[in-house]
Design a protein around this motif. Sequence first.
Motif, mmCIF file in Angstrom:
data_model
loop_
_atom_site.group_PDB
_atom_site.id
_atom_site.type_symbol
_atom_site.label_atom_id
_atom_site.label_comp_id
_atom_site.label_asym_id
_atom_site.label_seq_id
_atom_site.Cartn_x
_atom_site.Cartn_y
_atom_site.Cartn_z
ATOM 1 N N ALA A 77 0.656 -1.322 -0.039
ATOM 2 C CA ALA A 77 0.066 -0.196 -0.080
ATOM 3 C C ALA A 77 0.787 1.362 -0.143
ATOM 4 O O ALA A 77 0.693 2.244 -0.595
ATOM 5 C CB ALA A 77 -0.890 -0.089 1.043
ATOM 6 N N TRP A 78 2.009 1.299 0.898
ATOM 7 C CA TRP A 78 2.683 2.375 0.729
ATOM 8 C C TRP A 78 3.335 2.689 -0.396
ATOM 9 O O TRP A 78 3.692 3.744 -0.900
ATOM 10 C CB TRP A 78 3.799 1.935 1.874
ATOM 11 N N LYS A 79 4.016 1.559 -1.173
ATOM 12 C CA LYS A 79 4.540 1.533 -2.369
ATOM 13 C C LYS A 79 3.508 2.100 -3.292
ATOM 14 O O LYS A 79 3.810 3.076 -4.300
ATOM 15 C CB LYS A 79 5.148 0.140 -2.933
ATOM 16 N N THR A 80 2.421 1.624 -3.378
ATOM 17 C CA THR A 80 1.399 2.268 -4.460
ATOM 18 C C THR A 80 1.267 3.668 -4.112
ATOM 19 O O THR A 80 0.979 4.614 -5.190
ATOM 20 C CB THR A 80 0.074 1.467 -4.080
ATOM 21 N N LEU A 136 2.200 9.074 -5.416
ATOM 22 C CA LEU A 136 2.869 10.605 -5.336
ATOM 23 C C LEU A 136 4.023 11.263 -6.328
ATOM 24 O O LEU A 136 3.982 12.251 -6.691
ATOM 25 C CB LEU A 136 3.513 10.628 -3.889
ATOM 26 N N GLU A 137 4.528 9.950 -6.886
ATOM 27 C CA GLU A 137 5.735 10.297 -8.018
ATOM 28 C C GLU A 137 4.861 10.682 -9.036
ATOM 29 O O GLU A 137 5.199 11.586 -9.694
ATOM 30 C CB GLU A 137 6.475 8.918 -8.183
ATOM 31 N N SER A 138 3.826 10.050 -9.369
ATOM 32 C CA SER A 138 3.063 10.461 -10.739
ATOM 33 C C SER A 138 2.594 11.629 -10.629
ATOM 34 O O SER A 138 2.561 12.502 -11.496
ATOM 35 C CB SER A 138 2.040 9.502 -10.936
ATOM 36 N N LEU A 139 2.273 12.210 -9.052
ATOM 37 C CA LEU A 139 1.610 13.490 -9.035
ATOM 38 C C LEU A 139 2.707 14.652 -9.004
ATOM 39 O O LEU A 139 2.629 15.412 -9.771
ATOM 40 C CB LEU A 139 1.094 13.490 -7.537
ATOM 41 N N VAL A 140 3.742 14.110 -8.497
ATOM 42 C CA VAL A 140 5.100 15.087 -8.732
ATOM 43 C C VAL A 140 5.549 15.290 -9.925
ATOM 44 O O VAL A 140 5.911 16.314 -10.427
ATOM 45 C CB VAL A 140 6.258 14.478 -8.066
ATOM 46 N N ASP A 141 5.441 14.315 -11.036
ATOM 47 C CA ASP A 141 5.854 14.382 -12.500
ATOM 48 C C ASP A 141 4.720 15.018 -13.051
ATOM 49 O O ASP A 141 5.210 16.078 -13.809
ATOM 50 C CB ASP A 141 5.827 12.958 -12.861
ATOM 51 N N GLN A 142 3.607 15.085 -12.781
ATOM 52 C CA GLN A 142 2.420 15.803 -13.259
ATOM 53 C C GLN A 142 2.654 17.132 -12.898
ATOM 54 O O GLN A 142 2.557 18.316 -13.806
ATOM 55 C CB GLN A 142 1.128 15.287 -13.086
ATOM 56 N N LEU A 143 2.740 17.519 -11.683
ATOM 57 C CA LEU A 143 3.212 18.976 -11.325
ATOM 58 C C LEU A 143 4.596 19.607 -11.593
ATOM 59 O O LEU A 143 4.555 20.673 -12.024
ATOM 60 C CB LEU A 143 3.262 18.856 -9.749
#
Length: 288
Positions: A133-136, A141-148
């Motif tokens: 769950a933490w990895k997911t 969060l990484e995808s959100l960071v990339d999007q931002l």
Amino acid sequence: LSGMGDSERVYIDALPYFDAGYDEPGVREAALALIDEECRRYRPTKNYLDHLPLIDTSKFETEVFRTEMERVAARQPMELLNMKRCELPGPPAGQKSDLGAWAESLRNSQAQLEHQSTRLVNLNLLARYGTNAWKTYCSYLESLVDQLQKQHTTIRSSIQEINWERKSEQQDAGSRLTALEAEFTSLVDSNFRLEDVCQQMESRASSLRAEEASFREMSEHMAKEAEKKRRQVENQMESAEREEKRKIGAEQRQRRNEMRVHKQLESQNDGFIDDDEAKEVPERMDES
């Protein structure tokens, strides 16, 4: 600003990408001196925000927040964390023999035991499934960071394009302003020259009008003199004509008198006159 009305437009009279001279010595000091002068002239009142309405903070308040603010305003101490639900107290000293008090203590102990069992189950579930769950969540969060980051890059590109567009527009506007300023200077110089020429022409026209007036006065004087001389000549001619007429009249009268005398002589001599006397009478008349 293209969609704004005339009353909402913001007119900027500065071209920071084109204007120069900000780094020259004395410019910063002059700007600071203007600011200091305005600060000395500005005299704020006791509360210079009286004309503004009060801020409505009630829409951001909750019951807990309002209660806490009232406690702070009343200068009351904060309540300590209540740990009674974690304790396992026995019956009070006066109720050691009371079965109901022991039953209440037993129910409390069972509730605490169940709470601790639930915490153990949650810890076991976390140990078994929490990693994935933490990895997911980290992946999210990484995808959100990339999007931002992509959005940030796009915004920075847009800002850079806007700055380049502003720079280009300001440079074009600066070039046009420079050309217009040169044209304005040329027109002002031409106006000054034209005004000088107009003043010279006005002074020349004034002198010509003065000369015209003097010539007109002189011509009127000469015309008056000529008219006076003409009248004198006419008077002289009239006098001479009258004199001539008077002489002619006198001669005619004299001739008539002589003819009358001659006729009288002829009548006295009965018409007898010799040839010599007849010749002398006309000669005497011609001499007279």
